[in-house]
Design a protein around this motif. Structure first.
Motif, PDB file in Angstrom:
ATOM      1  N   ASN A 128       0.819  -1.216   0.000  1.00 52.65           N
ATOM      2  CA  ASN A 128       0.000   0.000   0.000  1.00 52.65           C
ATOM      3  C   ASN A 128       0.851   1.264   0.000  1.00 52.65           C
ATOM      4  N   GLY A 129       2.056   1.209   0.544  1.00 47.62           N
ATOM      5  CA  GLY A 129       2.927   2.374   0.577  1.00 47.62           C
ATOM      6  C   GLY A 129       3.812   2.499  -0.640  1.00 47.62           C
ATOM      7  N   SER A 130       3.788   1.502  -1.516  1.00 46.54           N
ATOM      8  CA  SER A 130       4.605   1.549  -2.724  1.00 46.54           C
ATOM      9  C   SER A 130       4.027   2.569  -3.700  1.00 46.54           C
ATOM     10  N   ALA A 131       4.850   2.994  -4.633  1.00 45.15           N
ATOM     11  CA  ALA A 131       4.400   4.051  -5.548  1.00 45.15           C
ATOM     12  C   ALA A 131       4.822   3.760  -6.978  1.00 45.15           C
ATOM     13  N   ILE A 132       3.977   4.148  -7.899  1.00 41.44           N
ATOM     14  CA  ILE A 132       4.276   4.113  -9.327  1.00 41.44           C
ATOM     15  C   ILE A 132       4.369   5.561  -9.789  1.00 41.44           C
ATOM     16  N   GLU A 133       5.425   5.877 -10.523  1.00 35.10           N
ATOM     17  CA  GLU A 133       5.621   7.240 -10.995  1.00 35.10           C
ATOM     18  C   GLU A 133       5.860   7.235 -12.501  1.00 35.10           C
ATOM     19  N   PHE A 134       5.257   8.192 -13.175  1.00 38.14           N
ATOM     20  CA  PHE A 134       5.470   8.409 -14.602  1.00 38.14           C
ATOM     21  C   PHE A 134       6.068   9.805 -14.776  1.00 38.14           C
ATOM     22  N   SER A 135       6.952   9.964 -15.736  1.00 41.32           N
ATOM     23  CA  SER A 135       7.518  11.288 -15.980  1.00 41.32           C
ATOM     24  C   SER A 135       7.622  11.533 -17.482  1.00 41.32           C
ATOM     25  N   VAL A 136       7.471  12.793 -17.852  1.00 37.99           N
ATOM     26  CA  VAL A 136       7.647  13.245 -19.232  1.00 37.99           C
ATOM     27  C   VAL A 136       8.497  14.503 -19.177  1.00 37.99           C
ATOM     28  N   SER A 137       9.563  14.527 -19.964  1.00 40.85           N
ATOM     29  CA  SER A 137      10.450  15.693 -20.009  1.00 40.85           C
ATOM     30  C   SER A 137      10.614  16.130 -21.451  1.00 40.85           C
ATOM     31  N   TYR A 138      10.879  17.415 -21.626  1.00 34.92           N
ATOM     32  CA  TYR A 138      11.155  17.969 -22.942  1.00 34.92           C
ATOM     33  C   TYR A 138      12.486  18.702 -22.880  1.00 34.92           C
ATOM     34  N   LEU A 139      13.380  18.442 -23.826  1.00 35.84           N
ATOM     35  CA  LEU A 139      14.691  19.084 -23.879  1.00 35.84           C
ATOM     36  C   LEU A 139      14.618  20.292 -24.800  1.00 35.84           C
ATOM     37  N   PHE A 140      14.878  21.478 -24.245  1.00 36.13           N
ATOM     38  CA  PHE A 140      14.767  22.721 -25.008  1.00 36.13           C
ATOM     39  C   PHE A 140      16.032  23.092 -25.761  1.00 36.13           C
ATOM     40  N   ALA A 141      17.163  22.501 -25.450  1.00 35.43           N
ATOM     41  CA  ALA A 141      18.428  22.876 -26.081  1.00 35.43           C
ATOM     42  C   ALA A 141      18.408  22.529 -27.561  1.00 35.43           C
ATOM     43  N   ASN A 142      19.179  23.284 -28.317  1.00 31.18           N
ATOM     44  CA  ASN A 142      19.331  22.970 -29.739  1.00 31.18           C
ATOM     45  C   ASN A 142      20.028  21.629 -29.875  1.00 31.18           C
ATOM     46  N   LYS A 143      19.700  20.893 -30.897  1.00 31.12           N
ATOM     47  CA  LYS A 143      20.254  19.560 -31.065  1.00 31.12           C
ATOM     48  C   LYS A 143      21.783  19.590 -31.132  1.00 31.12           C
ATOM     49  N   GLY A 144      22.363  20.597 -31.719  1.00 30.93           N
ATOM     50  CA  GLY A 144      23.812  20.697 -31.821  1.00 30.93           C
ATOM     51  C   GLY A 144      24.487  21.083 -30.522  1.00 30.93           C
ATOM     52  N   SER A 145      23.736  21.514 -29.501  1.00 28.15           N
ATOM     53  CA  SER A 145      24.361  21.978 -28.269  1.00 28.15           C
ATOM     54  C   SER A 145      24.510  20.879 -27.225  1.00 28.15           C
ATOM     55  N   PHE A 146      23.982  19.680 -27.483  1.00 28.22           N
ATOM     56  CA  PHE A 146      24.165  18.591 -26.536  1.00 28.22           C
ATOM     57  C   PHE A 146      25.627  18.175 -26.536  1.00 28.22           C
ATOM     58  N   GLN A 147      26.227  18.099 -25.372  1.00 25.17           N
ATOM     59  CA  GLN A 147      27.618  17.696 -25.254  1.00 25.17           C
ATOM     60  C   GLN A 147      27.680  16.249 -24.800  1.00 25.17           C
ATOM     61  N   LYS A 148      28.504  15.482 -25.455  1.00 23.34           N
ATOM     62  CA  LYS A 148      28.632  14.063 -25.150  1.00 23.34           C
ATOM     63  C   LYS A 148      30.111  13.750 -24.987  1.00 23.34           C
ATOM     64  N   PHE A 149      30.474  13.169 -23.855  1.00 23.78           N
ATOM     65  CA  PHE A 149      31.841  12.771 -23.589  1.00 23.78           C
ATOM     66  C   PHE A 149      31.875  11.258 -23.516  1.00 23.78           C
ATOM     67  N   SER A 150      32.776  10.659 -24.237  1.00 27.56           N
ATOM     68  CA  SER A 150      32.858   9.201 -24.200  1.00 27.56           C
ATOM     69  C   SER A 150      34.325   8.783 -24.164  1.00 27.56           C
ATOM     70  N   LEU A 151      34.575   7.600 -23.667  1.00 30.31           N
ATOM     71  CA  LEU A 151      35.911   7.046 -23.615  1.00 30.31           C
ATOM     72  C   LEU A 151      36.003   5.873 -24.568  1.00 30.31           C
ATOM     73  N   PRO A 152      37.019   5.687 -25.328  1.00 27.20           N
ATOM     74  CA  PRO A 152      38.144   6.614 -25.422  1.00 27.20           C
ATOM     75  C   PRO A 152      37.794   7.845 -26.238  1.00 27.20           C
ATOM     76  N   SER A 153      38.394   8.955 -25.922  1.00 25.80           N
ATOM     77  CA  SER A 153      38.115  10.196 -26.614  1.00 25.80           C
ATOM     78  C   SER A 153      39.336  10.587 -27.448  1.00 25.80           C
ATOM     79  N   ASN A 154      39.089  11.030 -28.656  1.00 26.91           N
ATOM     80  CA  ASN A 154      40.180  11.481 -29.536  1.00 26.91           C
ATOM     81  C   ASN A 154      40.691  12.849 -29.131  1.00 26.91           C
ATOM     82  N   GLU A 155      39.963  13.533 -28.215  1.00 27.55           N
ATOM     83  CA  GLU A 155      40.337  14.889 -27.826  1.00 27.55           C
ATOM     84  C   GLU A 155      41.340  14.901 -26.686  1.00 27.55           C
ATOM     85  N   LEU A 156      41.639  13.762 -26.080  1.00 26.53           N
ATOM     86  CA  LEU A 156      42.576  13.723 -24.956  1.00 26.53           C
ATOM     87  C   LEU A 156      43.996  13.752 -25.412  1.00 26.53           C
TER      88      LEU A 156
END
Length: 125
Positions: free
Chosen positions: A97-125
């Motif tokens: 009875n104390g358990s909970a179900i949650e739903f969420s919806v989010s919208y990303l307002f940033a321009n598609k080109g402004s998302f920054q992604k860092f991954s390993l291995p990186s060629n920038e290191l």
């Protein structure tokens, strides 16, 4: 704190948060795995995670009183999430009875080109 450690199209996202107010203390911790999709125009990633909350007790002990399972889909600029929290009353007793179900919806307002992604291995290191 949180971070994302990416290897190829899979990443691990560990997370923790410590809260303290007066005599009350709690630690929220867990991790998620995220799978990235490069071959679709609309589905960017899928995430599955598990979290727990441990609090101090009046008698001085510790109790992991909540565990959560969550999933999230990143679709272009929208994120759709679902989580289920299970409450532990102690001694292995689960409070449905104390358990909970949650739903969420989010919208990303940033321009598609402004998302920054860092991954390993990186060629920038």
């Amino acid at each position: 704190g949180t971070g994302e450690f990416q290897i190829s199209d899979v990443s691990i996202i560990p997370s923790f948060m410590y809260l303290s107010q007066g005599g009350q203390k709690q630690l929220l911790y867990g991790a998620a795995g995220r799978l990235y999709f490069d071959n679709t125009d609309w589905l960017r990633s899928w995430q599955l995670g598990f979290w727990a909350r441990t609090t101090n007790q009046v008698d001085g002990g510790l109790n992991t009183n909540t565990v959560s399972l969550s999933t999230q889909f990143d679709l272009e600029r929208f994120q759709f999430g679902f989580s289920y929290d299970i409450i532990n009353q102690g001694f292995g007793t689960i409070d449905i009875n104390g358990s909970a179900i949650e739903f969420s919806v989010s919208y990303l307002f940033a321009n598609k080109g402004s998302f920054q992604k860092f991954s390993l291995p990186s060629n920038e290191l």
